[in-house]
Design an enzyme around this catalytic site. Structure first.
Site, mmCIF file in Angstrom:
data_model
loop_
_atom_site.group_PDB
_atom_site.id
_atom_site.type_symbol
_atom_site.label_atom_id
_atom_site.label_comp_id
_atom_site.label_asym_id
_atom_site.label_seq_id
_atom_site.Cartn_x
_atom_site.Cartn_y
_atom_site.Cartn_z
ATOM 1 N N GLU A 154 0.702 -1.303 -0.079
ATOM 2 C CA GLU A 154 -0.186 0.075 0.206
ATOM 3 C C GLU A 154 0.810 1.289 -0.152
ATOM 4 O O GLU A 154 0.664 2.385 0.807
ATOM 5 C CB GLU A 154 -1.071 -0.155 1.071
ATOM 6 C CG GLU A 154 -1.870 -1.073 1.021
ATOM 7 C CD GLU A 154 -2.997 -1.358 2.210
ATOM 8 O OE1 GLU A 154 -2.991 -0.611 3.240
ATOM 9 O OE2 GLU A 154 -3.564 -2.274 2.357
ATOM 10 N N GLU A 256 -6.783 -9.506 -3.353
ATOM 11 C CA GLU A 256 -7.509 -9.483 -2.249
ATOM 12 C C GLU A 256 -8.857 -9.551 -2.355
ATOM 13 O O GLU A 256 -9.541 -8.820 -1.608
ATOM 14 C CB GLU A 256 -7.122 -8.416 -1.154
ATOM 15 C CG GLU A 256 -5.516 -8.481 -0.764
ATOM 16 C CD GLU A 256 -5.123 -7.588 0.183
ATOM 17 O OE1 GLU A 256 -6.140 -6.911 0.944
ATOM 18 O OE2 GLU A 256 -3.852 -7.311 0.589
#
Length: 379
Positions: A154, A256
Site C-alpha cells: 500500500e 484480495e
C-alpha cells in the site's frame, strides 16, 4: 462472446499415428488451470472442516491473512514468531496449494508495530538495521517457499519507511528481496486502483510509482490490485487494467478480491461481473479472494459460503464459473486418427481407448499459442 474463452483457450489436436482405427474413443480431462484462483486463510479457518472442504475443492492458491506480516512475526523487538506461518505453510503443502507471501513490509503508519515507531522516532540507523534484519530473517528462512511477495504493501496510501529512510528505501526492499530469493516474483500491492474513486490510487499514480521503483533498480515482477469492491463497474475496472498493462507490461493479479453486497443474488451477479472482467483481460494472471466464509471475513456481506457450511448464491455462481472455465472433452478419433478440441490453458491428461480395449494415456500442457497444439499420443 466470452472474451476469456478467446484469451485463455487454444486449439488442440490429439493425434494417433500409424493408422489408429477411426472410432477409438478419446477422453481429455483438465487437471488444473493456468489461471489460478485462491483465497486468504488464517490459523482459525483451517480448523473449520467446512472451510477446509471448500478451500481444498475450489481454490488453487492461498495467502496468509496476517500471519506473515511483520507486526505478527515480530510484535516485540527480537521476539520472532514464525510458528503460525509455518503451521499454515504445512497446511498448504499438504493441500498442494502455492502461497503468496503477504507482506514483507506495510507502508501505512497505522499498520506498523509500536517498537518500530519507537526506534524510528530517535534512530534512523536502527530503523534501517531493523528493515535489513526483517528482509534477511523472513526471506532467508522461506527462500523458495513463496512464489510471490508483496514487498511494501500500500505505498500509494502510506510512506512510513520512505518518510524516515528516504525514497530509495522502497526500491532497496525490492533489490534485497530479489537478492535473497531470486525465484520470487516481487509485487506492488494496493487498493482502490481499479475503482476510479480514489485520487491517491489512480492507475497513473500506480504506474508512476512502478516506474520510479524500476528506475532505482527494483525488479517489480507483478502488479497487485486488492479489489475490495462494493459496486463493480465493469468498464472502470477494464479501463484500469488496460492502463496498467499498457504502461507496465507486467502481470496483474487481483490479490484480495471481495465483493460486498447484502443480497446473495445480487452479490452473485456482482462477483461474476468482476471475475469475468479479470478473466477476459490478458494481463490478469490470477485472482485471490480475501476469504469466502461468513464469520471469517474482513468484510461483511461478501461470503460465498454461509457459517453453517452451505454454499450461497454467490458461492454457487463462483463454482459455476470455475466449471465453465475448465475443459472436459470427449469424442472419437476421425479417419486420420485425430481428435480436435479447444481447451483452456492448463495441465491435462488424455486417454485414447482402442476398440480392443487397449488404452493410451498421456499428460500434457496447453499453454499460450496462436497455432494448434499437436499432441502425439505415440511419442
Amino acid at each position: 462472446m466470452d472474451h476469456g474463452c478467446q484469451v485463455r483457450k487454444r486449439d488442440v489436436v490429439v493425434n494417433v499415428a500409424g493408422g489408429a482405427p477411426a472410432g477409438a474413443s478419446v477422453r481429455v480431462v483438465q487437471l488444473d488451470s493456468a489461471f489460478p484462483i485462491g483465497s486468504c486463510i488464517n490459523g482459525t479457518v483451517i480448523q473449520d472442516p467446512a472451510f477446509v472442504d471448500f478451500f481444498t475443492n475450489h481454490m488453487d492458491w492461498a495467502v496468509f491473512e496476517n500471519e506473515l506480516k511483520w507486526y505478527w512475526t515480530e510484535a516485540q523487538r527480537g521476539q520472532l514468531n514464525y510458528a503460525d506461518a509455518d503451521r499454515l505453510l504445512d497446511f498448504c503443502d499438504r493441500a498442494g496449494k502455492p502461497v503468496r507471501g503477504h507482506c514483507i513490509f506495510w507502508a501505512v503508519d497505522g499498520d506498523v508495530q509500536q517498537w518500530i515507531k519507537d526506534i524510528a522516532a530517535y534512530d534512523r540507523d536502527q530503523l534501517m538495521a531493523a528493515v535489513q534484519a526483517r528482509l534477511n530473517g523472513l526471506l532467508g528462512r522461506y527462500a523458495g517457499r513463496f512464489p510471490h511477495y508483496d514487498v511494501n504493501n500500500e505505498m500509494l496510501h502510506g510512506r512510513f519507511f520512505r518518510d524516515r529512510l528516504g525514497d530509495d528505501v522502497a526500491a532497496l526492499m525490492f533489490r534485497e528481496a530479489a537478492r535473497l530469493d531470486p525465484g520470487a516474483a516481487l509485487f506492488v500491492n494496493d487498493y482502490n486502483v481499479e475503482c476510479g474513486n480514489d485520487p491517491s490510487a489512480t492507475p497513473e499514480r500506480y504506474v508512476e510509482l512502478i516506474r520510479y521503483l524500476q528506475w532505482r533498480g527494483a525488479q517489480v515482477g507483478g502488479v497487485g490490485l486488492q479489489g475490495h469492491v462494493t459496486h463493480p463497474v465493469g468498464e472502470i475496472i477494464c479501463d484500469a487494467l488496460d492502463a496498467l498493462s499498457a504502461a507496465t507490461d507486467l502481470p496483474i493479479w487481483f490479490t484480495e478480491l471481495d465483493v460486498g453486497e447484502p443480497d446473495d443474488a445480487l452479490r452473485a451477479d456482482d462477483l461474476e461481473a468482476v471475475m469475468r472482467e479479470a478473466y477476459a483481460h490478458p494481463a490478469v494472471q490470477g485472482v485471490v479472494l480475501w476469504g469466502f466464509m461468513q464469520g471469517y471475513m474482513w468484510r461483511q456481506d461478501a461470503a460465498l459460503v454461509n457459517s453453517d457450511g452451505t454454499v450461497n448464491d454467490a458461492g454457487q455462481r463462483f463454482i459455476d464459473l470455475r466449471r465453465e472455465w475448465t475443459s472436459d472433452a470427449r469424442g472419437r478419433l476421425d479417419a486420420d486418427g485425430q481428435f480436435k478440441f479447444r481447451g483452456f490453458h492448463g495441465n491435462y491428461v488424455a486417454q485414447v481407448t482402442m476398440p480392443t480395449g487397449t488404452k493410451m494415456l498421456k499428460a500434457f500442457t496447453v499453454d499460450k499459442g496462436d497455432t494448434p497444439l499437436v499432441l502425439d499420443m505415440d511419442n
